[in-house]
Design a protein around this motif. Structure first.
Motif, PDB file in Angstrom:
ATOM      1  N   THR A  36      15.856 -10.061  -9.757  1.00 53.67           N
ATOM      2  CA  THR A  36      15.744  -9.556  -8.396  1.00 53.67           C
ATOM      3  C   THR A  36      16.232  -8.109  -8.341  1.00 53.67           C
ATOM      4  OG1 THR A  36      16.011 -11.754  -7.432  1.00 53.67           O
ATOM      5  CG2 THR A  36      16.481  -9.875  -6.018  1.00 53.67           C
ATOM      6  N   VAL A  37      15.380  -7.228  -7.824  1.00 43.70           N
ATOM      7  CA  VAL A  37      15.714  -5.818  -7.679  1.00 43.70           C
ATOM      8  C   VAL A  37      16.383  -5.575  -6.331  1.00 43.70           C
ATOM      9  CG1 VAL A  37      14.771  -3.478  -7.566  1.00 43.70           C
ATOM     10  CG2 VAL A  37      13.819  -5.134  -9.180  1.00 43.70           C
ATOM     11  N   LEU A  38      15.802  -6.152  -5.282  1.00 45.51           N
ATOM     12  CA  LEU A  38      16.380  -6.001  -3.950  1.00 45.51           C
ATOM     13  C   LEU A  38      15.863  -7.111  -3.042  1.00 45.51           C
ATOM     14  CD1 LEU A  38      14.110  -4.769  -1.732  1.00 45.51           C
ATOM     15  CD2 LEU A  38      14.390  -2.765  -3.183  1.00 45.51           C
ATOM     16  N   THR A  39      16.651  -7.395  -2.015  1.00 45.26           N
ATOM     17  CA  THR A  39      16.251  -8.306  -0.945  1.00 45.26           C
ATOM     18  C   THR A  39      16.584  -7.629   0.373  1.00 45.26           C
ATOM     19  OG1 THR A  39      16.717 -10.259  -2.292  1.00 45.26           O
ATOM     20  CG2 THR A  39      16.553 -10.594   0.069  1.00 45.26           C
ATOM     21  N   SER A  40      15.649  -7.674   1.322  1.00 40.69           N
ATOM     22  CA  SER A  40      15.860  -7.007   2.603  1.00 40.69           C
ATOM     23  C   SER A  40      15.183  -7.809   3.711  1.00 40.69           C
ATOM     24  CB  SER A  40      15.293  -5.582   2.561  1.00 40.69           C
ATOM     25  OG  SER A  40      15.482  -4.927   3.799  1.00 40.69           O
ATOM     26  N   THR A  41      15.802  -7.797   4.906  1.00 39.62           N
ATOM     27  CA  THR A  41      15.179  -8.407   6.085  1.00 39.62           C
ATOM     28  C   THR A  41      15.092  -7.366   7.190  1.00 39.62           C
ATOM     29  OG1 THR A  41      17.208  -9.146   7.181  1.00 39.62           O
ATOM     30  CG2 THR A  41      16.301 -10.590   5.471  1.00 39.62           C
ATOM     31  N   ASN A  42      14.316  -7.666   8.205  1.00 35.91           N
ATOM     32  CA  ASN A  42      14.151  -6.720   9.310  1.00 35.91           C
ATOM     33  C   ASN A  42      15.159  -6.967  10.424  1.00 35.91           C
ATOM     34  OD1 ASN A  42      13.015  -9.124  10.225  1.00 35.91           O
ATOM     35  ND2 ASN A  42      11.471  -8.086  11.470  1.00 35.91           N
TER      36      ASN A  42
ATOM     37  N   LEU B 246       4.935   6.128  -7.777  1.00 38.70           N
ATOM     38  CA  LEU B 246       6.332   5.931  -7.391  1.00 38.70           C
ATOM     39  C   LEU B 246       6.896   7.121  -6.616  1.00 38.70           C
ATOM     40  CD1 LEU B 246       8.370   7.704  -9.403  1.00 38.70           C
ATOM     41  CD2 LEU B 246       7.751   5.947 -11.020  1.00 38.70           C
ATOM     42  N   GLU B 247       6.208   8.265  -6.604  1.00 37.52           N
ATOM     43  CA  GLU B 247       6.718   9.446  -5.919  1.00 37.52           C
ATOM     44  C   GLU B 247       6.279   9.525  -4.469  1.00 37.52           C
ATOM     45  OE1 GLU B 247       6.845  13.108  -7.917  1.00 37.52           O
ATOM     46  OE2 GLU B 247       6.836  12.223  -9.905  1.00 37.52           O
ATOM     47  N   SER B 248       5.614   8.464  -3.978  1.00 38.24           N
ATOM     48  CA  SER B 248       5.264   8.366  -2.566  1.00 38.24           C
ATOM     49  C   SER B 248       5.822   7.057  -2.021  1.00 38.24           C
ATOM     50  CB  SER B 248       3.741   8.398  -2.377  1.00 38.24           C
ATOM     51  OG  SER B 248       3.205   9.620  -2.834  1.00 38.24           O
ATOM     52  N   PRO B 249       6.193   7.013  -0.746  1.00 38.73           N
ATOM     53  CA  PRO B 249       6.740   5.778  -0.179  1.00 38.73           C
ATOM     54  C   PRO B 249       5.725   4.633  -0.231  1.00 38.73           C
ATOM     55  CG  PRO B 249       7.127   7.645   1.283  1.00 38.73           C
ATOM     56  CD  PRO B 249       6.170   8.108   0.230  1.00 38.73           C
ATOM     57  N   LEU B 250       6.244   3.428  -0.367  1.00 38.79           N
ATOM     58  CA  LEU B 250       5.419   2.222  -0.346  1.00 38.79           C
ATOM     59  C   LEU B 250       5.660   1.468   0.941  1.00 38.79           C
ATOM     60  CD1 LEU B 250       6.220   0.830  -3.903  1.00 38.79           C
ATOM     61  CD2 LEU B 250       4.420   2.438  -3.282  1.00 38.79           C
ATOM     62  N   GLU B 251       4.639   0.739   1.383  1.00 36.98           N
ATOM     63  CA  GLU B 251       4.778  -0.120   2.552  1.00 36.98           C
ATOM     64  C   GLU B 251       4.375  -1.547   2.196  1.00 36.98           C
ATOM     65  OE1 GLU B 251       4.113   2.897   6.316  1.00 36.98           O
ATOM     66  OE2 GLU B 251       2.412   1.726   5.583  1.00 36.98           O
TER      67      GLU B 251
ATOM     68  N   ARG C  62       2.848  -7.437  13.474  1.00 43.30           N
ATOM     69  CA  ARG C  62       2.824  -6.774  12.170  1.00 43.30           C
ATOM     70  C   ARG C  62       4.222  -6.219  11.890  1.00 43.30           C
ATOM     71  NH1 ARG C  62      -1.335  -2.544  12.220  1.00 43.30           N
ATOM     72  NH2 ARG C  62      -2.755  -4.190  11.550  1.00 43.30           N
ATOM     73  N   THR C  63       4.789  -6.595  10.757  1.00 50.37           N
ATOM     74  CA  THR C  63       6.094  -6.102  10.336  1.00 50.37           C
ATOM     75  C   THR C  63       5.905  -5.331   9.033  1.00 50.37           C
ATOM     76  OG1 THR C  63       7.280  -7.960  11.344  1.00 50.37           O
ATOM     77  CG2 THR C  63       8.411  -6.763   9.602  1.00 50.37           C
ATOM     78  N   VAL C  64       6.467  -4.125   8.971  1.00 44.68           N
ATOM     79  CA  VAL C  64       6.288  -3.253   7.810  1.00 44.68           C
ATOM     80  C   VAL C  64       7.652  -2.899   7.237  1.00 44.68           C
ATOM     81  CG1 VAL C  64       5.374  -1.070   6.968  1.00 44.68           C
ATOM     82  CG2 VAL C  64       4.156  -2.316   8.772  1.00 44.68           C
ATOM     83  N   CYS C  65       7.797  -3.099   5.948  1.00 43.24           N
ATOM     84  CA  CYS C  65       9.004  -2.684   5.214  1.00 43.24           C
ATOM     85  C   CYS C  65       8.641  -1.481   4.343  1.00 43.24           C
ATOM     86  CB  CYS C  65       9.525  -3.824   4.349  1.00 43.24           C
ATOM     87  SG  CYS C  65      10.898  -3.365   3.257  1.00 43.24           S
ATOM     88  N   GLU C  66       9.368  -0.385   4.496  1.00 39.11           N
ATOM     89  CA  GLU C  66       9.093   0.827   3.723  1.00 39.11           C
ATOM     90  C   GLU C  66      10.088   0.961   2.577  1.00 39.11           C
ATOM     91  OE1 GLU C  66       9.244   5.664   4.282  1.00 39.11           O
ATOM     92  OE2 GLU C  66       8.410   4.438   5.926  1.00 39.11           O
ATOM     93  N   VAL C  67       9.567   1.165   1.387  1.00 43.70           N
ATOM     94  CA  VAL C  67      10.385   1.430   0.205  1.00 43.70           C
ATOM     95  C   VAL C  67      10.298   2.931  -0.073  1.00 43.70           C
ATOM     96  CG1 VAL C  67      10.762   0.924  -2.229  1.00 43.70           C
ATOM     97  CG2 VAL C  67       9.893  -0.862  -0.709  1.00 43.70           C
ATOM     98  N   PRO C  68      11.419   3.632  -0.139  1.00 45.55           N
ATOM     99  CA  PRO C  68      11.379   5.098  -0.267  1.00 45.55           C
ATOM    100  C   PRO C  68      10.712   5.546  -1.563  1.00 45.55           C
ATOM    101  CG  PRO C  68      13.584   4.319   0.305  1.00 45.55           C
ATOM    102  CD  PRO C  68      12.786   3.114  -0.067  1.00 45.55           C
TER     103      PRO C  68
ATOM    104  N   GLN D 281       0.835  -1.195   0.000  1.00 44.91           N
ATOM    105  CA  GLN D 281       0.000   0.000   0.000  1.00 44.91           C
ATOM    106  C   GLN D 281       0.871   1.247   0.000  1.00 44.91           C
ATOM    107  OE1 GLN D 281      -2.310  -0.541   3.528  1.00 44.91           O
ATOM    108  NE2 GLN D 281      -0.570  -0.315   4.899  1.00 44.91           N
ATOM    109  N   GLN D 282       0.260   2.360  -0.387  1.00 45.59           N
ATOM    110  CA  GLN D 282       0.945   3.637  -0.343  1.00 45.59           C
ATOM    111  C   GLN D 282       0.994   4.103   1.104  1.00 45.59           C
ATOM    112  OE1 GLN D 282       0.695   5.132  -4.106  1.00 45.59           O
ATOM    113  NE2 GLN D 282       2.810   5.198  -3.413  1.00 45.59           N
ATOM    114  N   LYS D 283       2.148   4.571   1.558  1.00 45.49           N
ATOM    115  CA  LYS D 283       2.267   5.026   2.936  1.00 45.49           C
ATOM    116  C   LYS D 283       1.322   6.199   3.191  1.00 45.49           C
ATOM    117  CE  LYS D 283       5.599   6.533   6.419  1.00 45.49           C
ATOM    118  NZ  LYS D 283       7.018   6.878   6.702  1.00 45.49           N
ATOM    119  N   GLY D 284       0.637   6.137   4.328  1.00 40.08           N
ATOM    120  CA  GLY D 284      -0.321   7.185   4.670  1.00 40.08           C
ATOM    121  C   GLY D 284      -1.693   6.980   4.083  1.00 40.08           C
TER     122      GLY D 284
END
Length: 435
Positions: free
Chosen positions: A324-330, A292-297, A352-358, A278-281
């Motif tokens: 693969t574009v990116l891989t990330s863990t918390n 793409l100009e708003s952060p994603l969650e 609930r775990t949230v990963c934010e993409v800038p 979802q779009q952040k906010g």
């Protein structure tokens, strides 16, 4: 050249609700005696396949793509002669090997060794042919220690290792593989893909079903797209994958597993409840086409079923080409108390775990999301491959007057600085002779 597989006008129907077909001989005889034979009663007709046609030439590797319920497994069961079509025809030339699902083709009370010879006999192979491949089969499977153990005691990973190894090494002209990479670790999946490449190079024919789009594009030369039992497209595998992902994006922004309504993926320690993009906010405003100009969650909800479970979450983003574009863990983001090896045990309950993409980080286009759950030393407990897809739109703000494509997978707004060095140092511009 004669095709290895020819499917023409293939269709398969089933009766839903009150409809049924008499398939048991004892029941049929009993009803004949009582004068109550009825081939079917009133009910809704469901077409699992409807008018599917394609050819697969010798040496081709064809992928079959589609959502759950599209008809992929029904197609394979007809090709394998497990069930008969309602109409149309499906012809296969040469020896046919199949691996439809874990548990198909092996007798649970027989050992792994005995099941290798049983599978070869079913394919019409002589003992000498099986003996020739036996050592390679066992070595590839990696379960030589358990080869004389009844397979009913195998784990699902051991089972599929041996089943794939048998299917890939016994000499068949046509090989049908249905989700063979759904079980097994990364190393075994890599071995499977390499072996499939070798089989293709040997001139043998493969038809491959997978929800892993990167496997389809890397292994298959062409693909067909099924939707609700109908074939909607056929062509080069990368084009079919792009079409499938585009068609899936509109309804793939969220996956949920509600209590009592569906069986959630997980282990004895945790159960997944929801994954969404979802779009952040803009929580609650789910859609698969984002700015793409708003952060994603990327939001992951899951139940921890025991206390002090050292559980981590990870995400992997892939582009439309399944790269693969990116891989990330918390791991680095967790702030709760860690144990002596740096893991962060979780308490029992809903998390609930949230990963934010800038914002302004990814390029515009289609992406798929894979979600991983890991334990100490990054051991993958669960991998939900390509579980969601979303499309990033470009509003044009960053491009201004440039309307062409922006090359690259990422397109962040980087800091740029341009200075006039001549003015800074009080020097005149250098003039070159004859220029």
């Amino acid at each position: 050249m004669k095709p290895a597989i020819s499917v023409q006008g293939l269709a398969k129907s089933y009766m839903l609700g009150g409809g049924r077909r008499i398939s048991d001989l004892r029941e049929t005889i009993a009803q004949l005696i009582n004068g109550k034979v009825r081939k079917k009663t009133s009910g809704e007709v469901f077409w699992a396949l409807d008018d599917v046609s394609f050819d697969v030439m010798p040496g081709e590797v064809m992928g079959v793509v589609g959502r759950n319920g599209a008809g992929k497994s029904t197609l394979f069961k007809i090709l394998s002669r497990i069930t008969e079509p309602t109409r149309g025809r499906a012809e296969v030339w040469g020896r046919l090997g199949t691996l439809l699902e874990v548990g198909t083709g092996f007798h649970p009370d027989l050992s792994g060794r005995e099941n290798i010879y049983l599978s070869g006999a079913v394919l019409g192979m002589r003992i000498a042919e099986i003996n020739e491949q036996f050592d390679a089969i066992v070595e590839f499977s990696g379960i030589s220690k358990f080869i004389d153990t009844p397979v009913k005691f195998y784990s699902s990973g051991m089972y599929v290792r041996l089943a794939f190894s048998v299917a890939a090494h016994l000499r068949t002209d046509v090989l049908l593989l249905d989700e063979v990479l759904a079980v097994g670790d990364y190393e075994f999946q890599r071995k499977c893909l390499n072996r499939m490449q070798e089989i293709r190079n040997e001139g043998r024919t493969i038809v491959f079903v997978s929800h892993n789009m990167s496997s389809i594009t890397s292994v298959c030369t062409k693909a067909v797209l099924l939707e609700k039992g109908k074939m909607v497209a056929t062509g080069p595998s990368h084009q079919i994958v792009q079409q499938f992902l585009h068609s899936s994006a509109s309804a793939a922004a969220e996956m949920t597993w509600e209590d009592g309504k569906s069986s959630p993926p997980g282990t004895a320690d945790f159960a997944v409840r929801a994954i969404r993009v979802q779009q952040k906010g803009q929580e609650g405003q789910l859609r698969a086409e984002l700015d793409l100009e708003s952060p994603l969650e990327i939001e992951i909800e899951y139940d921890v079923l025991e206390d002090d479970v050292p559980l981590l979450c990870g995400v992997r983003l892939k582009d439309i080409n399944s790269s693969t574009v990116l891989t990330s863990t918390n791991h680095d983001a967790l702030t709760i108390e860690r144990d002596e090896v740096g893991n962060s045990p979780l308490r029992k309950g809903r998390h609930r775990t949230v990963c934010e993409v800038p914002a302004n980080f990814l390029n515009d286009g289609l992406y798929s999301v894979s979600v991983m759950f890991l334990k100490p030393f990054y051991k993958v407990e669960l991998n939900l491959e390509d579980i969601l897809t979303f499309f990033l739109h470009d509003t044009g703000e960053i491009r201004k007057h440039y309307l062409g494509p922006w090359n690259g997978t990422v397109r962040p707004r980087l800091s740029w600085d341009t200075r006039n060095l001549s003015q800074q140092f009080g020097a005149e511009p250098i003039r070159l002779a004859n220029g």
